[in-house]
Scaffold this motif. Sequence first.
Motif, short mmCIF file in Angstrom:
data_model
loop_
_atom_site.label_atom_id
_atom_site.label_comp_id
_atom_site.label_asym_id
_atom_site.label_seq_id
_atom_site.Cartn_x
_atom_site.Cartn_y
_atom_site.Cartn_z
N TYR A 62 0.83 -1.21 0.00
CA TYR A 62 0.00 0.00 0.00
C TYR A 62 0.87 1.26 0.00
O TYR A 62 0.65 2.18 -0.79
CB TYR A 62 -0.94 0.01 1.21
CG TYR A 62 -1.77 1.27 1.27
CD1 TYR A 62 -2.92 1.39 0.51
CD2 TYR A 62 -1.39 2.35 2.06
CE1 TYR A 62 -3.68 2.54 0.52
CE2 TYR A 62 -2.14 3.51 2.10
CZ TYR A 62 -3.28 3.60 1.32
OH TYR A 62 -4.01 4.76 1.34
N TYR A 72 -4.37 0.27 -3.06
CA TYR A 72 -5.33 -0.83 -2.91
C TYR A 72 -5.12 -1.89 -3.98
O TYR A 72 -5.25 -3.09 -3.71
CB TYR A 72 -6.77 -0.30 -2.94
CG TYR A 72 -7.18 0.31 -1.62
CD1 TYR A 72 -7.68 -0.47 -0.59
CD2 TYR A 72 -7.05 1.68 -1.40
CE1 TYR A 72 -8.05 0.08 0.62
CE2 TYR A 72 -7.41 2.25 -0.19
CZ TYR A 72 -7.91 1.44 0.82
OH TYR A 72 -8.26 1.98 2.02
N ARG A 180 -11.13 -2.59 1.54
CA ARG A 180 -11.74 -1.35 2.03
C ARG A 180 -12.62 -1.61 3.26
O ARG A 180 -12.58 -0.84 4.22
CB ARG A 180 -12.53 -0.66 0.93
CG ARG A 180 -11.62 -0.03 -0.13
CD ARG A 180 -12.42 0.84 -1.08
NE ARG A 180 -11.59 1.44 -2.08
CZ ARG A 180 -10.87 2.55 -1.90
NH1 ARG A 180 -10.88 3.16 -0.75
NH2 ARG A 180 -10.14 3.04 -2.89
N ARG A 181 -13.37 -2.69 3.21
CA ARG A 181 -14.23 -3.03 4.36
C ARG A 181 -13.38 -3.42 5.58
O ARG A 181 -13.69 -3.05 6.70
CB ARG A 181 -15.19 -4.16 3.99
CG ARG A 181 -16.26 -3.70 3.04
CD ARG A 181 -17.27 -4.77 2.75
NE ARG A 181 -18.20 -4.32 1.73
CZ ARG A 181 -19.11 -5.08 1.18
NH1 ARG A 181 -19.21 -6.36 1.53
NH2 ARG A 181 -19.91 -4.60 0.25
N LYS A 184 -11.91 -0.30 7.02
CA LYS A 184 -12.95 0.46 7.73
C LYS A 184 -13.18 -0.14 9.13
O LYS A 184 -13.38 0.59 10.10
CB LYS A 184 -14.25 0.42 6.92
CG LYS A 184 -15.31 1.36 7.40
CD LYS A 184 -16.49 1.37 6.45
CE LYS A 184 -17.51 2.40 6.88
NZ LYS A 184 -18.64 2.46 5.97
#
Length: 191
Positions: A62, A72, A180-181, A184
Amino acid sequence: MFLRLVLIVLLSLPLATTSMARKYHHKHHHKLVRYSPKLIKKYLKQLERYDRNQLEFLRLAYRMGKKYNLGYTLMAVAMQESDAGKYMISVTGDYGLCGINLKYYLINHKIHNTYYKRLEIATKLIRNDLLNIRSAIEELRYWIKRYGHNYIKVWGSYNGGTIPNYRYANKILNRIVALRRYIKKHPNFLK
């Protein structure tokens, strides 16, 4: 010693022919790349099982890719190609964290294709994560230059070359959604 033995065996295997790959890609290029809740769930479970080293490999990918807006993408590629550093050698001639194809690495860097050069470069691609990720960035930037920001084609071409592998692109898309999840849910992951 074991690594050298594995490399010797793999370097002596014939690689899949491009005509075989072309037939496959031509037949399946019409399939749409789409979000798959089933795949996303699978990839989230995979991320939860990663050990500290695998998560560190993802962070490194990243950080190196962020400058090029590929953070990503590189994490997803590392997950797909090596299970985030768990399997650094594939039977298709891909090596290291981001699965750099040895044959095309030699061609792109104008390195004479000899047995000893293949052994030397394959070892570097496995052991030097920075070199491996830089090579992946080079490859992705080449496809971005060719296709613009059509990331479906870019991701497909990272794996399939001039005939994008849309099944691969689908996996990358769903891995990015899962990443991404995950981030988060774990906001300190990238810090």
